[in-house]
Design an enzyme around this catalytic site. Structure first.
Site, PDB file in Angstrom:
ATOM      1  N   ASP A  98      -8.106  -5.636  -1.262  1.00  0.00           N
ATOM      2  CA  ASP A  98      -8.048  -6.210  -2.777  1.00  0.00           C
ATOM      3  C   ASP A  98      -8.320  -7.611  -2.438  1.00  0.00           C
ATOM      4  O   ASP A  98      -8.899  -8.384  -3.103  1.00  0.00           O
ATOM      5  CB  ASP A  98      -7.917  -5.552  -3.570  1.00  0.00           C
ATOM      6  CG  ASP A  98      -7.852  -4.337  -4.248  1.00  0.00           C
ATOM      7  OD1 ASP A  98      -9.175  -4.218  -4.646  1.00  0.00           O
ATOM      8  OD2 ASP A  98      -7.348  -3.104  -4.144  1.00  0.00           O
ATOM      9  N   HIS A 146       0.381  -0.807  -0.036  1.00  0.00           N
ATOM     10  CA  HIS A 146      -0.403   0.078  -0.328  1.00  0.00           C
ATOM     11  C   HIS A 146       0.227   0.911  -0.345  1.00  0.00           C
ATOM     12  O   HIS A 146       1.726   1.256   0.818  1.00  0.00           O
ATOM     13  CB  HIS A 146      -1.128  -0.081   1.659  1.00  0.00           C
ATOM     14  CG  HIS A 146      -2.070   1.195   1.097  1.00  0.00           C
ATOM     15  ND1 HIS A 146      -1.667   2.584   1.142  1.00  0.00           N
ATOM     16  CD2 HIS A 146      -3.262   1.045   0.350  1.00  0.00           C
ATOM     17  CE1 HIS A 146      -3.475   3.170   0.737  1.00  0.00           C
ATOM     18  NE2 HIS A 146      -4.003   2.013   0.343  1.00  0.00           N
TER      19      HIS A 146
HETATM   20  N1  CMC Z   1       4.468  -7.691  -4.444  1.00  0.00           N
HETATM   21  C1  CMC Z   1       5.112  -7.809  -4.094  1.00  0.00           C
HETATM   22  N2  CMC Z   1       6.555  -6.645  -3.974  1.00  0.00           N
HETATM   23  C2  CMC Z   1       5.530  -5.585  -3.964  1.00  0.00           C
HETATM   24  C3  CMC Z   1       4.435  -5.680  -3.684  1.00  0.00           C
HETATM   25  C4  CMC Z   1       3.984  -6.878  -3.905  1.00  0.00           C
HETATM   26  N3  CMC Z   1       2.262  -6.629  -4.484  1.00  0.00           N
HETATM   27  N4  CMC Z   1       3.962  -4.031  -3.641  1.00  0.00           N
HETATM   28  C5  CMC Z   1       5.409  -3.561  -3.221  1.00  0.00           C
HETATM   29  N5  CMC Z   1       5.906  -3.728  -3.344  1.00  0.00           N
HETATM   30  C6  CMC Z   1       7.249  -3.751  -3.326  1.00  0.00           C
HETATM   31  C7  CMC Z   1       8.507  -2.930  -4.324  1.00  0.00           C
HETATM   32  O1  CMC Z   1       8.395  -4.040  -5.746  1.00  0.00           O
HETATM   33  C8  CMC Z   1       9.193  -2.224  -4.454  1.00  0.00           C
HETATM   34  O2  CMC Z   1      10.241  -3.018  -3.622  1.00  0.00           O
HETATM   35  P1  CMC Z   1      11.595  -2.728  -3.534  1.00  0.00           P
HETATM   36  O3  CMC Z   1      12.082  -1.381  -2.391  1.00  0.00           O
HETATM   37  O4  CMC Z   1      12.252  -3.646  -3.044  1.00  0.00           O
HETATM   38  O5  CMC Z   1      11.813  -2.279  -5.291  1.00  0.00           O
HETATM   39  C9  CMC Z   1       8.569  -1.742  -2.821  1.00  0.00           C
HETATM   40  O6  CMC Z   1       7.797  -2.914  -1.838  1.00  0.00           O
HETATM   41  C10 CMC Z   1       7.569  -0.734  -2.659  1.00  0.00           C
HETATM   42  O7  CMC Z   1       6.984  -0.577  -3.493  1.00  0.00           O
HETATM   43  P2  CMC Z   1       6.346   0.534  -4.718  1.00  0.00           P
HETATM   44  O8  CMC Z   1       5.691  -0.371  -5.333  1.00  0.00           O
HETATM   45  O9  CMC Z   1       7.308   1.184  -4.884  1.00  0.00           O
HETATM   46  O10 CMC Z   1       5.262   1.182  -3.703  1.00  0.00           O
HETATM   47  P3  CMC Z   1       4.375   2.441  -3.957  1.00  0.00           P
HETATM   48  O11 CMC Z   1       3.674   2.679  -3.141  1.00  0.00           O
HETATM   49  O12 CMC Z   1       4.360   2.897  -5.676  1.00  0.00           O
HETATM   50  O13 CMC Z   1       2.882   1.067  -4.902  1.00  0.00           O
HETATM   51  C11 CMC Z   1       0.790  -0.673  -4.811  1.00  0.00           C
HETATM   52  C12 CMC Z   1       1.559   0.866  -3.998  1.00  0.00           C
HETATM   53  C13 CMC Z   1       0.257  -0.645  -3.933  1.00  0.00           C
HETATM   54  C14 CMC Z   1       0.860   0.075  -6.117  1.00  0.00           C
HETATM   55  C15 CMC Z   1       1.982  -1.297  -4.611  1.00  0.00           C
HETATM   56  O14 CMC Z   1       2.017  -2.358  -3.552  1.00  0.00           O
HETATM   57  C16 CMC Z   1       1.450  -2.395  -5.851  1.00  0.00           C
HETATM   58  O15 CMC Z   1       1.643  -2.708  -6.909  1.00  0.00           O
HETATM   59  N6  CMC Z   1       0.862  -3.588  -5.138  1.00  0.00           N
HETATM   60  C17 CMC Z   1      -0.128  -4.342  -6.216  1.00  0.00           C
HETATM   61  C18 CMC Z   1      -1.186  -4.196  -7.018  1.00  0.00           C
HETATM   62  C19 CMC Z   1      -2.282  -3.940  -5.527  1.00  0.00           C
HETATM   63  O16 CMC Z   1      -2.425  -4.717  -4.455  1.00  0.00           O
HETATM   64  N7  CMC Z   1      -3.203  -2.695  -5.557  1.00  0.00           N
HETATM   65  C20 CMC Z   1      -4.352  -2.267  -4.449  1.00  0.00           C
HETATM   66  C21 CMC Z   1      -3.720  -1.866  -3.668  1.00  0.00           C
HETATM   67  S1  CMC Z   1      -4.449  -1.228  -2.356  1.00  0.00           S
HETATM   68  C22 CMC Z   1      -6.419  -0.996  -3.146  1.00  0.00           C
HETATM   69  C23 CMC Z   1      -7.050   0.178  -4.002  1.00  0.00           C
HETATM   70  O17 CMC Z   1      -6.483   0.983  -4.417  1.00  0.00           O
HETATM   71  O18 CMC Z   1      -7.615  -0.752  -5.030  1.00  0.00           O
END
Ligand code: CMC
Length: 385
Positions: A322, A271
């Protein structure tokens, strides 16, 4: 701020770029607060205090009016929503003509936009008209979802019944029979948990559109397109694809470790704001545990727990809304391509509240960017290129 001479008589202004607008406060809001330490407030109420004590329509009223309704106000609000669930005949006809293979999010996005064509209040954009419009949208978004689910199976579209609650009507119009008390309770809870969530991407997108003084249908259509992406509300459909793909409990470890080894994201995890577990997860986990127990599908629940453990051990991240919402909707008999439309059916109450708040703020949301392209290129007429 830094000024650079590019050598071509142009002055280039650069600012610090905040990638992904992380931690940037784009406006003030009184609607909801996402506390990074794992608490979610709607208008100052901790959602933990609302869950189990209110129905979704009460939360929709709270988001729109800023206060919880008394019994008389709530009854009137519920009756109003149910009386407005029916779609304009023309919109219903278009839903019947939508291709059966169309993704329900395509249909929802298009038909919400079409609702704007048939708005009974036309170009009345006063606050009063917008508040009435907001209630119509809260009522009709679920109807579009249910109507497409029926029509693509070649089944007749069903109409709301006055003596059913809003949640009962939604499930009745979607599935074709009156839901049990347990099923409508689960839907109420899911809808409360999905109703609002600060400046998430779709809400922000809706507010950007509203900030241009564009109409509410345009702003909601923007939001639907934004919510659909798998990094936002589209994640739930992907979660179910993953769970279907995994098969047996014994396969979880290898499957998830494999994805992480390949640096793939696990859908339904992570998140932007929460540093600890998403406060909605404990409620959803509990709903899913009960549903799986009842349906004798504990192996599905066990798979989820295993995935949680592995992802936390490897990445120190938690499930978001989700992850367990996908399993709960599956248990309610909702096909996975309808998960995000169900999400929209609840988030609509947050979106319209934010759109109205944005109209009140009356400021154009228009950030800047740092131009990193060229200057001074010599123009060559098309014949000489
Ligand atoms: N699986 C594996 N690694 C993850 C995930 C994940 N779902 N989410 C974050 N990370 C890791 C990412 O690889 C990164 O690691 P590193 O620093 O080693 O490169 C670190 O955590 C930070 O991730 P980020 O993508 O830069 O973080 P963000 O704040 O930009 O992204 C997010 C937030 C929700 C887009 C992301 O966690 C993600 O893509 N999750 C999967 C999709 C998802 O479940 N989305 C629903 C979001 S919440 C409810 C909604 O809005 O519907």
């Amino acid at each position: 701020m830094e000024h650079k001479d590019d050598g071509m008589m142009n002055m280039k202004t650069t600012r610090d770029v905040v990638r992904g607008l992380k931690d940037v406060a784009a406006a003030e809001t009184k609607i909801s607060y996402v506390d990074p330490m794992g608490v979610l407030y709607y208008l100052g109420y901790n959602i933990d205090d609302l869950m189990g004590n209110v129905i979704y329509s009460e939360v929709a009223y709270l988001l729109l009016h800023g206060i919880l309704p008394n019994k008389r106000e709530l009854d009137a609000f519920c009756a109003k929503i149910i009386s407005q669930m029916r779609l304009p005949r023309e919109v219903e006809e278009c839903i019947k003509c939508s291709p059966k293979h169309a993704h329900p999010m395509d249909v929802l996005r298009t038909e919400v936009s079409r609702l704007g064509e048939f708005d009974v209040e036309g170009k009345d954009f006063t606050d009063e008209a917008n508040r009435r419009r907001a209630i119509r949208l809260i009522a009709q978004v679920p109807t579009i979802v249910a109507a497409f689910h029926r029509s693509r199976q070649g089944l007749p579209i069903l109409y709301p019944k006055e003596d059913y609650s809003f949640a009962e009507n939604y499930l009745y119009m979607f599935k074709g029979h009156r839901p049990s008390q347990d099923e409508s309770d689960v839907l109420q809870r899911l809808m409360i948990l999905h109703a609002d969530h600060g400046f998430n991407a779709s809400t922000f997108a809706a507010r950007v559109t509203a900030s241009t003084n564009s109409d509410m249908y345009s702003a909601v259509t923007t939001a639907i397109g934004t919510l659909r992406g798998p990094l936002h509300g589209g994640a739930s459909e992907k979660v179910m694809e993953m769970l279907d793909d995994i098969g047996l409990e014994e396969e979880v470890e290898e499957y998830i470790q494999g994805l992480l080894d390949d640096h793939k994201k696990i859908m339904g995890f992570g998140h932007r704001v929460y540093k600890v577990e998403d406060p909605r997860t404990k409620h959803l986990r509990c709903i899913v545990e009960n549903l799986c127990h009842k349906d004798r599908t504990m192996s599905l629940y066990n798979k989820c727990l295993q995935i949680e453990g592995i992802v936390h051990d490897r990445k120190s991240i938690y499930p978001n809304l989700d992850f367990y919402a996908a399993v709960a909707m599956d248990a309610l008999g909702v096909p996975k391509e309808f998960f995000t439309p169900f999400f929209c059916s609840s988030r609509i109450s947050g979106w319209v509240a934010h759109i109205i708040e944005q109209y009140e703020d009356a400021v154009l949301l228009r950030p800047s960017s740092n131009y990193v392209g060229e200057f001074g290129r010599k123009f060559v007429p098309v014949e000489q290129r």
